[in-house]
Structures are given as structure tokens and as C-alpha cells.
Motif scaffolding. Structure first.
Motif, short mmCIF file in Angstrom:
data_model
loop_
_atom_site.label_atom_id
_atom_site.label_comp_id
_atom_site.label_asym_id
_atom_site.label_seq_id
_atom_site.Cartn_x
_atom_site.Cartn_y
_atom_site.Cartn_z
N ALA A 175 5.71 -40.69 15.93
CA ALA A 175 4.83 -41.53 16.67
C ALA A 175 5.26 -41.72 18.01
CB ALA A 175 4.11 -42.75 15.85
N GLU A 230 3.74 -41.85 22.82
CA GLU A 230 3.18 -43.19 22.62
C GLU A 230 3.38 -42.81 24.55
OE1 GLU A 230 5.61 -46.21 20.85
OE2 GLU A 230 3.62 -47.04 19.82
N ALA A 266 -1.20 -37.88 15.32
CA ALA A 266 -0.94 -38.95 17.08
C ALA A 266 -0.42 -37.17 17.76
CB ALA A 266 0.13 -39.49 16.47
N ALA A 295 1.22 -40.05 12.37
CA ALA A 295 1.99 -40.21 13.18
C ALA A 295 1.91 -38.14 13.42
CB ALA A 295 3.67 -39.80 12.04
N ALA A 301 -0.64 -43.34 17.21
CA ALA A 301 0.77 -42.99 17.83
C ALA A 301 0.90 -44.88 17.36
CB ALA A 301 1.12 -42.80 18.73
#
Length: 221
Positions: A207, A211, A141, A138, A150
Motif C-alpha cells: 500500500a 501513497e 490500491a 492493497a 492504500a
């Protein structure tokens, strides 16, 4: 300070500091489980003190984000600003969970003279390893805008659920074992599992700030 006039560069700098803060939290994560299982109060106190550095970084990053918000931001930059704010707060929550919850459970294990059995140690260490992996993924990411990292975190949801269910079943079996301090041990061990589950929740939320909208909609579906 000189980057504030160029918000895109300032936001990139925040991502680098998220990595810095994440490294500190990761260090706490790596040390907490061995300390809970077999460490002493000095080791637990040292981990607790490590959160002071995390708190300082959190305050500085939030302060810098506040200065960025005073600039003229595009719609895309405003959205990125909000996502970074969420991610930084989630990372802070992970540090706080380690400091205020897991350290306390380690001290309870010592105070109650609880000895965690070898099979249970393996269960807890396995769960800890999975959550630790999720936290670091995370952080990566967010720091690198890495959508694959993620997705790796959010896709672990089913694995984490299975580990929790398996750990709970193991604990139910251990509850009837003929061992001293079985009830205090069961309570502490189940609390450890619950707090690790909570840390994964924060990692997953971090995360999700990376996205794409399509990823989030697909997961919801």
C-alpha cells in the motif's frame, strides 16, 4: 510487447497483471484459514499448488518490468517502475508465506492431533478476516492507483496491533486450560497469529508504494 514503446501504457498493463496475480493470492488467503483449522492434508496441498500459478505470474510480470526498464523512462515513470517492482515482490511474499508457512502449520495441526477450540477459532478467523481485507485493499490500491485504498491499509496498523495483543492474551489464558495437547496447540496457534501479522506487513508495504510522499511523511510523524 507492442506497449513497451509507450512506457506509461506498459506500466498500466503491469497494474492489470498485479490485479490478476492478486486475485490468485486472494483465493489462497480465503481458503487457508478454514483448511488450517479443520481441513485435511489434501486441501492444504491444493492451496500449496495454487502458489505455482502465483509464481508463474510473478516471473512473467518481473520479466516484463525488466523490458520496460530498458526503455527511455521519465523520472516519474522510473519511480513508478520501482514502486511496482516492490509491490509485485510483496505480493509474491504473501503467497510464499501462505504456501511455506501457513500450510505447514495446518499439517502440524493434523500431525499433532491438535483440536483448535471454538473460542480460539473465532479469534483466528477474526484476525484472518482483517488481514484478508488488508491484502485485497492493497491489491486494489496498486492496480487502480487508489490512494484511499492504500490509506485504508496503512491506517489498519493500530487495529492489527490491538488484534494481535488481544489474541496473545487469549492464548495465554488458554495455555492453562485443561485440554489435551495444550502446548502443541498453543505453539501452532501463536505461529498462525505471527504469520498473519507478517502477511499484513507485506500488504502495508504494498500500500505504501501507492501513497503520496505527503501521506508517508504524515504517517511517520
Amino acid at each position: 510487447e507492442e506497449l513497451l514503446s509507450t512506457p506509461s501504457l506498459a506500466l498500466d498493463r503491469v497494474r492489470l497483471e498485479v490485479l490478476h496475480m492478486g486475485e490468485r493470492v486472494q483465493e489462497m488467503m480465503s481458503k487457508i484459514m478454514p483448511a488450517i483449522i479443520a481441513g485435511n492434508k489434501e486441501q492444504l496441498a491444493a492451496i500449496q499448488r495454487m502458489d505455482d500459478n502465483v509464481d508463474v505470474l510473478h516471473a512473467q510480470i518481473i520479466g516484463y518490468l525488466g523490458k520496460i526498464s530498458g526503455q527511455s523512462l521519465t523520472e516519474t515513470q522510473s519511480a513508478e517502475f520501482l514502486r511496482l517492482m516492490e509491490a509485485v515482490n510483496d505480493l509474491e511474499n504473501i503467497g510464499d508465506t501462505i504456501e511455506t508457512n501457513l500450510v505447514v502449520l495446518g499439517n502440524e495441526r493434523i500431525d499433532e492431533r491438535v483440536k483448535i477450540s471454538k473460542p480460539t477459532q473465532e479469534v483466528l478467523m477474526g484476525f484472518h478476516e482483517a488481514v484478508n481485507k488488508a491484502v485485497w485493499s492493497a491489491v486494489q490500491a496498486v492496480a487502480q492507483k487508489n490512494e484511499v485504498a492504500a490509506q485504508n491499509v496503512t491506517s489498519m496498523k493500530q487495529e492489527i496491533t490491538q488484534i494481535v495483543e488481544s489474541a496473545a492474551a487469549h492464548q495465554a489464558q488458554r495455555l492453562v486450560a485443561e485440554e489435551p495437547n495444550r502446548i502443541p496447540a498453543y505453539t501452532i496457534e501463536m505461529d498462525i497469529i505471527e504469520k498473519l501479522k507478517r502477511i499484513y506487513y507485506f500488504a502495508k508495504r504494498m500500500a505504501k508504494t501507492v501513497e503520496t510522499r505527503e501521506d508517508r511523511e504524515a504517517e511517520a510523524a
